[in-house]
Write a protein that holds these residues in place. Structure first.
Motif, short mmCIF file in Angstrom:
data_model
loop_
_atom_site.label_atom_id
_atom_site.label_comp_id
_atom_site.label_asym_id
_atom_site.label_seq_id
_atom_site.Cartn_x
_atom_site.Cartn_y
_atom_site.Cartn_z
N ASP A 436 25.04 77.15 31.87
CA ASP A 436 23.75 76.52 32.18
C ASP A 436 22.65 77.54 32.43
OD1 ASP A 436 25.45 77.07 34.50
OD2 ASP A 436 23.80 76.27 35.68
N SER A 437 23.03 78.76 32.84
CA SER A 437 22.04 79.82 33.07
C SER A 437 21.92 80.74 31.86
CB SER A 437 22.41 80.62 34.32
OG SER A 437 21.50 81.67 34.53
N GLY A 438 23.06 81.24 31.38
CA GLY A 438 23.06 82.20 30.28
C GLY A 438 22.45 81.67 29.00
N ARG A 439 22.54 80.36 28.78
CA ARG A 439 21.99 79.78 27.55
C ARG A 439 20.47 79.92 27.47
NH1 ARG A 439 18.97 75.47 27.75
NH2 ARG A 439 18.94 74.06 29.54
N GLN A 440 19.84 80.19 28.60
CA GLN A 440 18.38 80.30 28.62
C GLN A 440 17.88 81.67 28.15
OE1 GLN A 440 16.57 78.59 32.29
NE2 GLN A 440 18.65 78.06 32.87
N TYR A 441 18.81 82.60 27.88
CA TYR A 441 18.44 83.94 27.45
C TYR A 441 18.86 84.16 26.00
CZ TYR A 441 17.70 84.99 32.39
OH TYR A 441 17.24 84.98 33.68
N ASP A 442 17.99 84.80 25.21
CA ASP A 442 18.31 85.03 23.81
C ASP A 442 19.17 86.28 23.64
OD1 ASP A 442 16.64 87.22 24.03
OD2 ASP A 442 15.06 86.41 22.73
N LYS A 443 19.41 86.68 22.40
CA LYS A 443 20.32 87.80 22.12
C LYS A 443 19.81 89.12 22.69
CE LYS A 443 18.32 88.67 17.53
NZ LYS A 443 17.73 89.97 17.89
N ASP A 444 18.50 89.22 22.92
CA ASP A 444 17.93 90.45 23.46
C ASP A 444 17.78 90.41 24.98
OD1 ASP A 444 17.54 91.66 20.89
OD2 ASP A 444 15.84 90.32 20.59
N GLY A 445 18.22 89.31 25.59
CA GLY A 445 18.14 89.21 27.05
C GLY A 445 16.83 88.69 27.58
N PHE A 459 24.52 69.64 25.06
CA PHE A 459 25.09 70.53 26.08
C PHE A 459 25.05 69.86 27.44
CE2 PHE A 459 24.32 73.62 29.49
CZ PHE A 459 25.43 74.44 29.37
N ASN A 460 23.93 69.27 27.80
CA ASN A 460 23.79 68.61 29.10
C ASN A 460 24.76 67.44 29.25
OD1 ASN A 460 21.81 70.34 30.07
ND2 ASN A 460 20.13 69.11 29.24
#
Length: 503
Positions: A436-445, A459-460
């Protein structure tokens, strides 16, 4: 050999249907401990004999376990710092002079040691541009962690007030401590706790974080407390000038504004009493035994335990957490330059060493603001720790050397055992990139929305199953139900790690 190792780890007295973890690992847990002090007490390898950082880490450890010197120093160093900070009114009675009180100066002095009282701030990785750092302002912690602990009079609140009373009385040395001042300290904290965000609220309200600049900070806050001047002054202590276009991330703004209003309506005496109390409370574990013992009844009420670990383990853990690279030969040679080594020079006074280390750590954090983010640099956690991590800003999974040993990993073990042990941990950390948190960041962070609306919706829907499942679990020891919403990130990662390692 491996089969015997597993059989010898089992606790046959435990019912696997009631507590499978205790059944599978109970005997291993009983026989083993994490030896925090081994590297600090065993002979130094010949090639490290003259390495100043290692010598100083061991010197620091030796001062920590030397109870004789700690007793002889008593509380003199702490009281000297307290006096420099303007004194503790509860000890000084009517002799405390409130005309010299200056909240901003007091907070600045404490921030030199890394303390964030009421208002928290520091340098962090920019969540919108992971190649740089920015200034982050947020709510600081409160002593009882969450506002729910202040709502009603309980064993915890009574123990906390008694803890304040006992420490003040012990430091007063024969003078009578006014119990009403203890109540004032507690009531002030209780009042600001009513606006303190819970972890669940912080998680659910991430979109309320405000991205602004140093130049617009006063407009963002609109409070009597001068946040701009405060932050500029702090960074100037590390010779870091701030510019109007420097990015500032502000979270829990509602708390920060309300806390500022409460401060405006509070007396100088109450503010000084509270802030100095929080400083003393944080350093009680560095004082002589008789002062450390004053915390035991509070710990029993608040944490359910008051057993103090052996001093050697406490000291080993502290050094490992704060001077970890000095205990890791490879990283010392690769990353410790001469100027860094010279900073870690300690004397025979344990509490003085602690305060010096706090200043070093605080300065390091402030100086990060003008440094480019090195994605290959090791993070804050020590290489010796038995743990693993996922870093959203770097989109990295991190495995310290400490975890690459039994029971998590053995190079000679069958692959299926390593898959079932370290494999699950690796899968767990990978899954954090999609929780739920990590999905908000793209491949570059960078924290940007990169999923489609349809993907987020599905997902939800699926994560709700995890939330519901874990919300039905009861921790029988304390008779409390888990908060599945608050723990969903770890629960998603656990489930993902098991499936990824198996398939």
């Amino acid at each position: 050999m491996i089969a015997n190792y597993l059989l010898e780890s089992i606790d046959k007295t435990a019912d696997p249907c009631d507590n499978f973890f205790q059944f599978a690992c109970g005997t291993w847990l009983k026989k083993n401990r994490i030896p925090d002090d081994d590297m600090l007490t065993s002979p130094i390898p010949a090639d490290l004999n003259n390495l100043q950082s290692v010598i100083n880490a061991r010197r620091f450890y030796e001062t920590c376990i030397n109870e004789t010197v700690i007793e002889s120093e008593s509380i003199n160093v702490i009281l000297s710092i307290v006096n420099d900070l303007g004194g503790w009114p509860i000890l000084q009675g009517s002799s405390w002079n409130e005309t010299s009180f200056n909240l901003t100066n007091l907070l600045i002095r404490l921030r030199e040691y890394g303390y964030n009282m009421i208002y928290g701030f520091g340098t962090s990785n920019d969540d919108k541009n992971s190649s740089t750092n920015f200034i982050r302002v947020y709510q600081s912690d409160i002593a009882l962690a969450q506002r729910s602990n202040y709502l009603n009079e309980t064993k915890v609140t009574r123990s906390y007030r008694q803890f304040i009373q006992d420490v003040a009385s012990a430091l007063a040395v024969g003078r009578i401590v006014n119990s009403s001042e203890v109540d004032d300290i507690y009531n002030f904290e209780k009042l600001i706790s009513t606006f303190h965000w819970t972890p669940a609220e912080q998680h659910a309200r991430q979109n309320e974080t405000i991205r602004t600049t140093v130049g617009n900070l006063s407009q963002t806050f609109n409070t009597s407390f001068g946040f701009t001047n405060y932050i500029q002054h702090i960074y100037s202590l590390s010779n870091i000038p701030l510019y109007d276009n420097d990015i500032v991330s502000v979270s829990e703004l509602e708390f920060l504004r309300n806390a500022s209003s409460i401060i405006d309506s509070s007396s100088r005496r109450v503010l000084q009493n509270y802030i100095i109390w929080r400083f003393i409370m944080s350093r009680i574990t560095d004082m002589p035994k008789r002062y450390r013992a004053l915390k035991d009844p509070f710990d029993e009420a608040y944490r359910g335990t008051f057993a103090q670990r052996p001093r050697s383990i406490t000291c080993g853990s502290y050094i490992n957490s704060n001077m970890s690279f000095a205990l890791s030969k490879i990283y010392i040679k690769q990353y410790f330059d001469e100027s860094a080594k010279q900073q870690y020079i300690f004397n025979e006074s344990y509490i003085s060493n602690v305060l010096k280390l706090l200043k070093i750590k605080a300065n390091e954090n402030l100086r990060m603001l003008r440094e480019l983010v090195d994605r290959k640099a090791w993070g804050a956690s020590p290489p010796t720790i038995v743990n693993a991590f996922y870093s959203p800003p770097r989109n990295q999974i991190i495995f310290p050397a400490g975890i690459l040993q039994m029971p998590f990993f053995n190079k000679d073990a069958p692959k299926y055992l390593n898959y079932g042990a370290i494999g699950v941990v690796i899968g767990h950390e990978i899954t954090h990139g999609f929780d739920d948190s990590g999905r908000q960041y793209d491949k570059d962070g960078n924290r940007i929305s990169w999923w489609t609306d349809d993907t987020i919706k599905k997902f939800n829907e699926r994560k709700q199953c995890i939330i519901d499942q874990y919300s039905n679990y009861v921790v029988t020891q304390i008779n409390r139900t888990l908060n599945g919403f608050q723990t969903q990130g770890e629960n998603i990662a656990d489930n993902g790690g098991i499936k990824e390692s198996f398939y």
